[in-house]
Design an enzyme around this catalytic site. Structure first.
Site, mmCIF file in Angstrom:
data_model
loop_
_atom_site.group_PDB
_atom_site.id
_atom_site.type_symbol
_atom_site.label_atom_id
_atom_site.label_comp_id
_atom_site.label_asym_id
_atom_site.label_seq_id
_atom_site.Cartn_x
_atom_site.Cartn_y
_atom_site.Cartn_z
ATOM 1 N N ASN A 50 -17.698 25.948 8.517
ATOM 2 C CA ASN A 50 -17.868 24.517 8.260
ATOM 3 C C ASN A 50 -17.303 23.689 9.416
ATOM 4 O O ASN A 50 -17.931 22.726 9.870
ATOM 5 C CB ASN A 50 -17.174 24.145 6.944
ATOM 6 C CG ASN A 50 -17.327 22.684 6.580
ATOM 7 O OD1 ASN A 50 -18.362 22.059 6.831
ATOM 8 N ND2 ASN A 50 -16.297 22.116 5.994
ATOM 9 N N PHE A 66 -7.889 19.304 5.379
ATOM 10 C CA PHE A 66 -8.307 19.696 4.036
ATOM 11 C C PHE A 66 -9.488 20.662 4.166
ATOM 12 O O PHE A 66 -10.640 20.253 4.270
ATOM 13 C CB PHE A 66 -8.692 18.454 3.232
ATOM 14 C CG PHE A 66 -8.863 18.720 1.765
ATOM 15 C CD1 PHE A 66 -7.796 19.144 0.999
ATOM 16 C CD2 PHE A 66 -10.090 18.558 1.151
ATOM 17 C CE1 PHE A 66 -7.940 19.398 -0.355
ATOM 18 C CE2 PHE A 66 -10.250 18.799 -0.198
ATOM 19 C CZ PHE A 66 -9.174 19.224 -0.955
ATOM 20 N N ALA A 67 -9.176 21.954 4.193
ATOM 21 C CA ALA A 67 -10.182 22.979 4.441
ATOM 22 C C ALA A 67 -10.991 23.251 3.177
ATOM 23 O O ALA A 67 -10.433 23.384 2.085
ATOM 24 C CB ALA A 67 -9.515 24.265 4.916
ATOM 25 N N HIS A 68 -12.316 23.333 3.328
ATOM 26 C CA HIS A 68 -13.190 23.592 2.184
ATOM 27 C C HIS A 68 -14.587 23.882 2.691
ATOM 28 O O HIS A 68 -14.903 23.701 3.864
ATOM 29 C CB HIS A 68 -13.221 22.387 1.239
ATOM 30 C CG HIS A 68 -13.795 21.149 1.866
ATOM 31 N ND1 HIS A 68 -13.095 20.397 2.782
ATOM 32 C CD2 HIS A 68 -15.005 20.554 1.727
ATOM 33 C CE1 HIS A 68 -13.841 19.384 3.178
ATOM 34 N NE2 HIS A 68 -15.010 19.452 2.568
ATOM 35 N N SER A 69 -15.433 24.315 1.788
ATOM 36 C CA SER A 69 -16.848 24.470 2.077
ATOM 37 C C SER A 69 -17.599 24.142 0.799
ATOM 38 O O SER A 69 -17.005 23.715 -0.198
ATOM 39 C CB SER A 69 -17.169 25.894 2.548
ATOM 40 O OG SER A 69 -18.513 25.962 3.001
#
Length: 276
Positions: A50, A66-69
């Site tokens: 991402n 803020f790590a996410h996918s």
């Protein structure tokens, strides 16, 4: 499952982690999601990809990524992890580097964690609470701050004293540049529509509450692809610099917000949009 107490167990918190680069920091956060049975290693790779594909837009405030996918089969249940770094690392963000805190989110869908995102945004926007989190000596102490703090956001984070809250200046009298009348919509946009855009939506909602404009303006968190189709329904878009570049000209004003937890910055963007 929407409260921080449900989403961040002690086992998902690591403090003073040594990471040589942003990839290692995100991978550590992903490993905690795996070890607490929230997601698989595949989701960790999706979080890394991402950033590689969309840029460091996940660095939504100074020092905070803020790590996410996207929700995917690699997510087993909605959950989060918390990684405080011993030495900050650069993600390549123009204004918010270096990063000392990485929080990772794995979400089953785009809505189950909305309340928790608002709660986390409020905690990180409060200087005293943020400092306490930065200096918590143990994961247990940090989690207690996360789930037990009820301190409201200080007035210093509100609109500047020289610019009174425009409670009575309804959008019908001070319309957004290029907008019409009636119920307005503002989109908050990120690459996936489940993480950073919800942080920004929470901050925007707080500003609208203070202005008493909630009955005139709706807000919606969405992803980059959907935003292009929804732009015709909106009076404006708020997003990161990286996502603004990706969106290009969508026919409505796009306002770049550097710190997604800053009501002061969002307040200024709203004043610019509505000439108040």
């Amino acid at each position: 499952m929407s409260e921080l107490s449900d989403l961040i167990p002690v086992e998902a918190i690591r403090l003073d982690v040594a990471a040589p680069d942003w990839q290692s920091a995100v991978r550590t956060a992903g490993d905690l999601l795996v070890s607490t049975d929230v997601s698989t290693d595949t989701y960790t790779e999706e979080m890394l990809r991402n950033v590689e594909e969309n840029g460091p837009y996940i660095v939504i405030a100074p020092g905070f990524a803020f790590a996410h996918s996207r929700p995917s089969p690699a997510v087993r249940r909605t959950g989060m992890s918390w990684v405080r770094l011993s030495t900050p690392v650069n993600f390549g963000h123009e204004t918010n580097d270096p990063v000392h805190l990485v929080v990772a989110l794995a979400a089953e869908d785009a809505g189950a964690h909305t309340q928790a995102m608002g709660a986390l945004a409020r905690l990180l926007a409060d200087p005293d609470t943020s400092a306490a989190l930065d200096h918590a000596p143990t994961p247990q102490a940090l989690r207690q701050i996360l789930v037990g703090d009820t301190t409201p956001e200080p007035e210093s984070a509100a609109a500047p004293a020289a610019a009174p809250t425009p409670a009575d200046a309804a959008p019908e009298q001070s319309a957004a540049k290029g907008s019409g009348h009636g119920m307005h919509k503002i989109l908050t946009v990120c690459g996936n529509g489940v993480g950073t855009s919800l942080f920004l939506k929470s901050t925007l909602d707080k500003v609208l509450d203070r202005w008493k404009w909630g009955r005139y303006i709706t807000t919606e968190a969405t992803d980059t692809i959907s935003a292009k189709g929804k732009a015709s329904e909106a009076v404006a878009i708020m997003t990161s610099r990286e996502i603004a570049r990706t969106l290009g000209d969508v026919g409505v004003p796009v306002r770049v917000i550097e710190d997604f937890t800053s009501t002061k910055e969002v307040d200024a963007a709203m004043r610019d949009l509505y000439d108040v």
